[in-house]
Design an enzyme around this catalytic site. Sequence first.
Site, short mmCIF file in Angstrom:
data_model
loop_
_atom_site.label_atom_id
_atom_site.label_comp_id
_atom_site.label_asym_id
_atom_site.label_seq_id
_atom_site.Cartn_x
_atom_site.Cartn_y
_atom_site.Cartn_z
N SER A 1 -6.40 -23.87 38.99
CA SER A 1 -7.39 -23.53 39.76
C SER A 1 -8.12 -24.96 40.16
O SER A 1 -8.79 -25.11 41.13
CB SER A 1 -8.81 -22.81 38.91
OG SER A 1 -9.09 -23.48 37.74
N ASP B 1 1.10 -29.45 39.09
CA ASP B 1 0.00 -28.55 39.63
C ASP B 1 -0.23 -28.93 41.18
O ASP B 1 0.12 -27.91 41.95
CB ASP B 1 -1.09 -28.69 38.84
CG ASP B 1 -0.98 -28.53 37.41
OD1 ASP B 1 0.07 -28.22 37.09
OD2 ASP B 1 -1.97 -28.80 36.61
C1 GLA Z 1 -1.45 -29.63 33.04
C2 GLA Z 1 -1.22 -30.83 33.84
C3 GLA Z 1 0.07 -30.81 34.48
C4 GLA Z 1 1.26 -30.62 33.52
C5 GLA Z 1 0.87 -29.64 32.51
C6 GLA Z 1 1.97 -29.34 31.32
O1 GLA Z 1 -1.26 -28.29 33.81
O2 GLA Z 1 -2.06 -30.73 34.87
O3 GLA Z 1 0.42 -31.96 35.04
O4 GLA Z 1 1.34 -31.73 32.75
O5 GLA Z 1 -0.31 -29.69 32.13
O6 GLA Z 1 3.15 -29.43 31.96
#
Ligand code: GLA
Length: 360
Positions: free
Chosen positions: A127, A173
């Site tokens: 989000s 993400d």
């Molecule tokens: C969070 C972080 C990502 C990644 C994940 C684990 O979502 O924002 O960059 O490191 O954890 O895979």
Amino acid sequence: MTLLLSHYYCRHMADRYSTNSSALIVARSPGRVNLIGDHTDYMGGMVLPMAIDRYTTLTAHQFDTSLHLLSDNQPEPLDARLPIVDPSSTTPAWGRYVTGVAHQMQVARGFWGSVSTTLPLGGGLSSSAALELSTALMLHSVNDLPIPTALELAQLCRRAEHVATGVPCGIMDQLTCAAGVEGHALLIDCYSMLVSPIQIPHDVHVYVQFVAHRQLASSAYAERVAQCNRAEVEIGPLRLAEVGSVRNISDELLRRRALHVVGENERVRRATMALALQDMTTFGQLMNESHFSLRDNFEVSTSQMDAAVETARAIPGVFGARMTGGGFGGCIVIVADATANLQHLQGVMHVKPVGGAEIL
Ligand code: GLA
């Protein structure tokens, strides 16, 4: 109630600031779920996530020198003057993702409007990245700047998150939310930043089950990143390492952390191959192994998530299940065939792979 508030706020803002109301702009970004490959991105490793049909939507007008935003999900609005000097001190705290992006862009014009989301907040479905991306698109639009590539947008938003929240997140993400492809998962090499869409077979269903809220800023996420960096000092880049060399790490804890990253990169490669070959049994087994490694080697799962994963796996038609995202709470992801009945699982959502962030 929220709608009424939102309506009141927009009217109020319109009266106060806009005699010549500019065009209404709508920017939206999907969230993401990671099918396999967690805690590898910040070490330049491999991930296989997909953008999902749950969105954060920002609806706003151009407005000189400030950002004014009402959230459908948060009680306090954001009110901030441009230029943003220190996004990490913005209140309310949810506004840091917005001011973080404005700070990176150093733009002159802001906006006023509202933001809503169909993503669970703090649920490990990105989000925050979705809010950053819709803000970045909105700021490009109100400042008449050309929209950059998905990778450039993602890098901008990742820097914004680092500065605004102090979480040393990887690129997964933001890049997934920016570069999503309908019907496909994305194989991302987080070192070269190469994104390869991999089709998800039509009869394969992806579910997300919400387990518990979490905040990465107050979690041991940064500590895990630091441990991986220390392991690299001993054996060189983990993205290039093999399990054999991991055994040379003297510290037992660092050895387990490195073992997860190295094993997880390999699982992503094998899972991608299995998905491309529609070999969902192998894909599911690799998801299960990934969960065990995140639980035992990386220690980012919780007993609630472990229990949810076990329950899901026992359901006929389920290929595999695992925690997804940063961990310490959040969601699990379940991959199943069309016969699996998951309706009785609390907080379960069927999600579909969609395209990336856009101006509507
Ligand atoms: C969070 C972080 C990502 C990644 C994940 C684990 O979502 O924002 O960059 O490191 O954890 O895979």
